[in-house]
Design a protein around this motif. Structure first.
Motif: not given
Length: 582
Positions: A343-344, A347
């Protein structure tokens, strides 16, 4: 002869009470004093002024001599008697009625034009300040009148637009700005020191006059002033110093810029009680825009921002720097696409887009854009492909989408130049990506002006594909999907352009027809475009906005015509002819 005439007038007035002075006496005194100056009897005139017996006469009539003395100082710059003129001016300022002196000095400041404006302002600022300090009643009114007069004259001077012009300062604007700060500072200090004073009402009035002056200064000269990095580093930019002092004044009188900027958009502002002239109130938006630019772009007094905002800015800055440090350790194309499943890793670029489009700090916006490009460069081909799809679907910003489309074009170019094509930027995978690029989100009803960056980038990409990929080779898959591209993109774009141009041409016609009526009423007008009303602005500015929109549509139409011309040539020509198309 002139000296004797003046002494005769004075002897006659010495036996009169102050209230018995007649208008005729004032006129005779002025004429005789003027003749003394013209004939060079300056030392004798000084003796008369300094004579204690003449104190009441000089107090009431002496202000009439200020004009002739000031003109001598302006015109006779090599005169050996200049020191006597300065001494006389100082004495008159000290001895004469301050109320009459104030009006006389302001009249003198209003007289000149051109380069003489700065000369007389620099000469009279100190005397003017001394006179106002002697006025204990209605001081706020006197300060406001003086500042308004000074600003009106300074606004007539051209604002220097190059470093050389700032250094030479031919019209003296920079010198005047510096001197004006020295003139205003004691009154700002008076507001600060008198916060606990019983004369609270007078203090508030003085604060209001200073606030008006700061607003005016933000509009002129600071809105049109140029600021240069080299001068900033050397610390010798007078207009930057002036801007810093003006922002400092705002904070000192209880209007720090964070409070002003965040309060400006509200229906009821903290300064709404000020009785601004109508034209001044209309120009307030310009002043606020100038203030925001000085703080957020030029970084002047940015340390006044609340700790919450500065902390946020500091965190953003450190985060971007940390990202850069990490990315520079990775080889280009070395960041595997699998990392985007974490996810990071996805993002981070989305966060960069938010900083690019929403952050008020220009340096951070530019740095974030550079970091997004660096991030793209580090991803492998599939990673780039995945990120492009993600950002096209989530950014909701025409400029960002145009940036991504340019990157897609770059990757296609790299792929076509390789011996073995990259499957992510050729064939079916590319067609899937182009479906997100070569279309109008709302068909012919799409707001073409708002989406102009994206549309231009899409057309340029399509133009590139038509030129680089022959119908026979069809490496990109373009020619197989040409019918869909025409139906989803080219034809709706044609229709949208026709509709948009017709709408804006009608608005221009209406604006021109109504401009005469608007000028008579001296009012602002509004125009509705794309279902939304353009903010109120003068008619001439409205026309500029509308013509600018038409120019954008013409530009899109020109590129669209070229793309369609190339498609027609390619579909009708032989392979040999295709070789000559570049």
């Amino acid at each position: 002869m002139a000296v004797e005439e003046l002494q005769s007038i004075i002897m006659r007035c010495q036996i009169l009470e102050e209230q018995d002075f007649k208008e005729e006496d004032f006129g005779l005194f002025q004429l005789a004093g003027q003749r003394c100056i013209d004939e060079g009897h300056i030392e004798q005139l000084l003796e008369i002024i300094q004579n204690e017996k003449n104190k009441v006469i000089i107090k009431n009539m002496g202000w009439n001599l200020v004009g002739p003395v000031v003109r001598c100082l302006l015109w006779n710059k090599d005169d050996g008697k200049r020191k006597y003129y300065f001494l006389m001016l100082d004495l008159l300022v000290k001895l004469c009625n301050p109320k009459e002196l104030l009006l006389g000095l302001l009249e003198l400041i209003e007289e000149p034009s051109g380069k003489q404006i700065s000369q007389i302002i620099l000469l009279l600022l100190q005397p003017l300040q001394t006179v106002i300090q002697k006025l204990h009643n209605n001081k706020a009114y006197s300060v406001g009148l003086a500042l308004s007069t000074l600003w009106s004259q300074l606004s007539l001077l051209p604002v220097p637009y190059s470093e050389e012009q700032i250094q030479t300062d031919d019209y003296g604007l920079c010198q005047c700005c510096n001197a004006l700060i020295g003139f205003t500072k004691p009154f700002v200090e008076e507001v600060i020191n008198d916060k606990e004073n019983s004369l609270e009402d007078e203090n508030e009035k003085l604060k209001d006059e200073l606030l008006k002056f700061c607003f005016k200064s933000l509009k002129c000269p600071l809105l049109t002033a140029q600021f240069f990095e080299q001068s900033k580093e050397a610390g010798n930019d007078p207009l930057r110093c002036f801007a810093s002092e003006i922002i400092g004044f705002l904070s000192a009188i209880g209007h720090p810029f964070p409070k002003m900027i965040f309060n400006h958009g509200r229906k009821k502002r903290t300064w709404d009680y000020l009785e601004f002239e109508e034209e001044e109130d209309k120009q307030l938006a310009d002043s606020m825009a100038s203030l925001a630019y000085l703080v957020f772009v030029q970084g002047i007094s940015i340390d006044q921002l609340p700790m919450v905002l500065r902390t946020e800015e500091s965190v953003f800055s450190k985060g971007v720097d940390l990202l850069e440090n990490g990315l520079l350790r990775i080889e280009d194309n070395g960041l595997l696409h699998q990392y985007l499943e974490i996810k990071s890793f996805l993002t981070v670029p989305q966060g960069l887009v938010k900083v690019m489009t929403l952050c008020p700090i220009e340096t951070l916006r530019k740095k974030s854009l550079a970091m997004l490009q660096l991030y793209i460069n580090k991803l492998d081909s599939q990673g780039k492909y995945t990120l492009f799809r993600c950002l096209l679907n989530t950014s909701n910003h025409s400029g960002v989408e145009a940036f991504i489309i340019q990157n897609i074009k770059n990757q296609i170019d790299v792929s076509l130049k390789r011996t073995h094509n990259n499957k992510w930027f050729t064939g079916p995978q590319l067609i899937s990506l182009l479906d997100l690029v070569l279309f109008l989100p709302e068909g012919a009803e799409t707001d073409l002006l708002q989406n102009s960056d994206r549309i231009m980038a899409s057309l340029n990409l399509l133009r590139y594909l038509v030129i680089k990929d022959n119908e026979k080779d069809n490496q990109t898959g373009l020619w197989t999907e040409l019918g869909k591209i025409e139906n989803n993109f080219l034809k709706p774009l044609h229709t949208g352009l026709n509709m948009s141009k017709a709408h804006y041409e009608a608005e221009i016609k209406n604006s021109q027809e109504n401009s005469q009526e608007v000028q008579k009423s001296k009012d602002l007008c509004s125009v509705t475009v794309g279902g939304e009303e353009i903010p109120n602005m003068p008619p001439e500015m409205q026309l500029k906005v509308l013509h600018s929109a038409l120019f954008t549509f013409d530009l899109i139409e020109s590129v669209l015509a070229r793309v369609e011309e190339l498609i027609e040539i390619k579909t009708k020509s032989t392979p040999e002819e295709n070789i000559g198309i570049k």
